[in-house]
Design a protein around this motif. Sequence first.
Motif, PDB file in Angstrom:
ATOM      1  N   GLN A 170       7.473   4.836  -0.878  1.00 42.38           N
ATOM      2  CA  GLN A 170       6.407   5.831  -0.803  1.00 42.38           C
ATOM      3  C   GLN A 170       5.357   5.584  -1.879  1.00 42.38           C
ATOM      4  N   GLY A 171       4.104   5.771  -1.466  1.00 41.77           N
ATOM      5  CA  GLY A 171       2.990   5.598  -2.382  1.00 41.77           C
ATOM      6  C   GLY A 171       2.484   4.172  -2.479  1.00 41.77           C
ATOM      7  N   ARG A 172       3.276   3.207  -2.043  1.00 37.88           N
ATOM      8  CA  ARG A 172       2.858   1.799  -2.084  1.00 37.88           C
ATOM      9  C   ARG A 172       2.197   1.409  -0.769  1.00 37.88           C
ATOM     10  N   VAL A 173       1.172   0.587  -0.861  1.00 44.26           N
ATOM     11  CA  VAL A 173       0.565   0.042   0.352  1.00 44.26           C
ATOM     12  C   VAL A 173       1.373  -1.184   0.762  1.00 44.26           C
ATOM     13  N   LEU A 174       1.935  -1.130   1.960  1.00 47.82           N
ATOM     14  CA  LEU A 174       2.759  -2.215   2.480  1.00 47.82           C
ATOM     15  C   LEU A 174       1.980  -2.978   3.536  1.00 47.82           C
ATOM     16  N   THR A 175       1.938  -4.289   3.402  1.00 48.08           N
ATOM     17  CA  THR A 175       1.197  -5.089   4.364  1.00 48.08           C
ATOM     18  C   THR A 175       1.939  -5.151   5.687  1.00 48.08           C
ATOM     19  N   SER A 192       1.138  -8.524  14.301  1.00 47.88           N
ATOM     20  CA  SER A 192       0.866  -7.252  13.629  1.00 47.88           C
ATOM     21  C   SER A 192       0.651  -6.108  14.616  1.00 47.88           C
ATOM     22  N   GLN A 193       0.322  -6.416  15.857  1.00 48.01           N
ATOM     23  CA  GLN A 193       0.081  -5.365  16.833  1.00 48.01           C
ATOM     24  C   GLN A 193       1.299  -4.469  17.015  1.00 48.01           C
ATOM     25  N   ILE A 194       2.504  -5.053  16.900  1.00 50.25           N
ATOM     26  CA  ILE A 194       3.701  -4.231  17.095  1.00 50.25           C
ATOM     27  C   ILE A 194       3.857  -3.237  15.950  1.00 50.25           C
ATOM     28  N   VAL A 195       3.430  -3.620  14.736  1.00 50.79           N
ATOM     29  CA  VAL A 195       3.469  -2.683  13.613  1.00 50.79           C
ATOM     30  C   VAL A 195       2.528  -1.512  13.894  1.00 50.79           C
ATOM     31  N   GLY A 219      -7.559  -3.299   6.562  1.00 59.08           N
ATOM     32  CA  GLY A 219      -7.448  -4.726   6.291  1.00 59.08           C
ATOM     33  C   GLY A 219      -6.218  -5.114   5.508  1.00 59.08           C
ATOM     34  N   VAL A 220      -5.368  -4.134   5.140  1.00 55.83           N
ATOM     35  CA  VAL A 220      -4.189  -4.434   4.329  1.00 55.83           C
ATOM     36  C   VAL A 220      -2.911  -3.994   5.043  1.00 55.83           C
ATOM     37  N   GLY A 221      -2.743  -2.674   5.192  1.00 56.23           N
ATOM     38  CA  GLY A 221      -1.515  -2.201   5.800  1.00 56.23           C
ATOM     39  C   GLY A 221      -1.423  -0.688   5.759  1.00 56.23           C
ATOM     40  N   TYR A 222      -0.233  -0.169   5.423  1.00 56.23           N
ATOM     41  CA  TYR A 222       0.011   1.265   5.508  1.00 56.23           C
ATOM     42  C   TYR A 222       0.768   1.753   4.285  1.00 56.23           C
ATOM     43  N   SER A 223       0.589   3.037   3.983  1.00 53.33           N
ATOM     44  CA  SER A 223       1.391   3.679   2.951  1.00 53.33           C
ATOM     45  C   SER A 223       1.783   5.066   3.433  1.00 53.33           C
ATOM     46  N   LEU A 224       2.891   5.552   2.897  1.00 55.76           N
ATOM     47  CA  LEU A 224       3.339   6.897   3.210  1.00 55.76           C
ATOM     48  C   LEU A 224       3.239   7.727   1.938  1.00 55.76           C
TER      49      LEU A 224
END
Length: 251
Positions: A170-175, A192-195, A219-224
């Motif tokens: 949590q809190g980290r941006v994950l690619t 990446s489309q499946i993500v 352009g990077v990813g996701y974070s929660l």
Amino acid sequence: MLVVDDEPNIRELVQVALKFHGCAVSTAANGADALRLAESSRPDLIVLDVVLPDLDGFEVCRRLRAGGNEVPVIFLTARDTSSDTVTGLALGGDDYVTKPFSVEALVARVRAVLRRASRSSPAQIPESDIVLHIGDLELDESRWTVHRAGVPVDLSPTEFRLLAYLMRHQGRVLTRAQLLENVWGWDYAGQSQIVETYVSYLRHKLDPLGPPLIHTQRGVGYSLRAAGPGGGAAAAGEPRPGAPPGPGHLG
């Protein structure tokens, strides 16, 4: 643990990884030896390749179950089709990992299956934090349940693993590459489309129950991240909850 695979390099890789995490590990290269060791050594879990030179992994599992052996089984295979997944799980398999896979992802699945099996054994990989909390979101890995604001949330196995990984970081941006490697066990190869698809599934199920928790870093990813006192808002460019992705998607 019992690791069954006809490829020596994979047997050794999985054996070393599990031993590193404190497990006693035996190995077999074919179905006949797997059945013999399953009865003689009574492992707490079997990592079982589907494609073997004699009996395939499905037949090994079928014979174990027919003989009353309920040892948890994680199927390991290069065959990535929904029909194989359904077959393996219908025979009594507990999880299904597709090659190529990351060792970290496999160990995480071993840990989760052992928890669900509720087997007390020195081979079990210890983990103290089995209930994850972020704001009003709760994920219980031992019971395989998710609640938000006290409301049960029904997730597929893949959705559950993705949410657990996001919550653990949590809190980290994950690619997208990190998520592919650690949730699906795939090397990053333009998938990446499946993500994005599964993040959309999670948002569709979680966001109606409260402020958005999964945020997009363009352009990077996701974070929660937990919502702030005012409820927060989706980051720029994030889709708000919309139409459901369609019934019957497989996880």
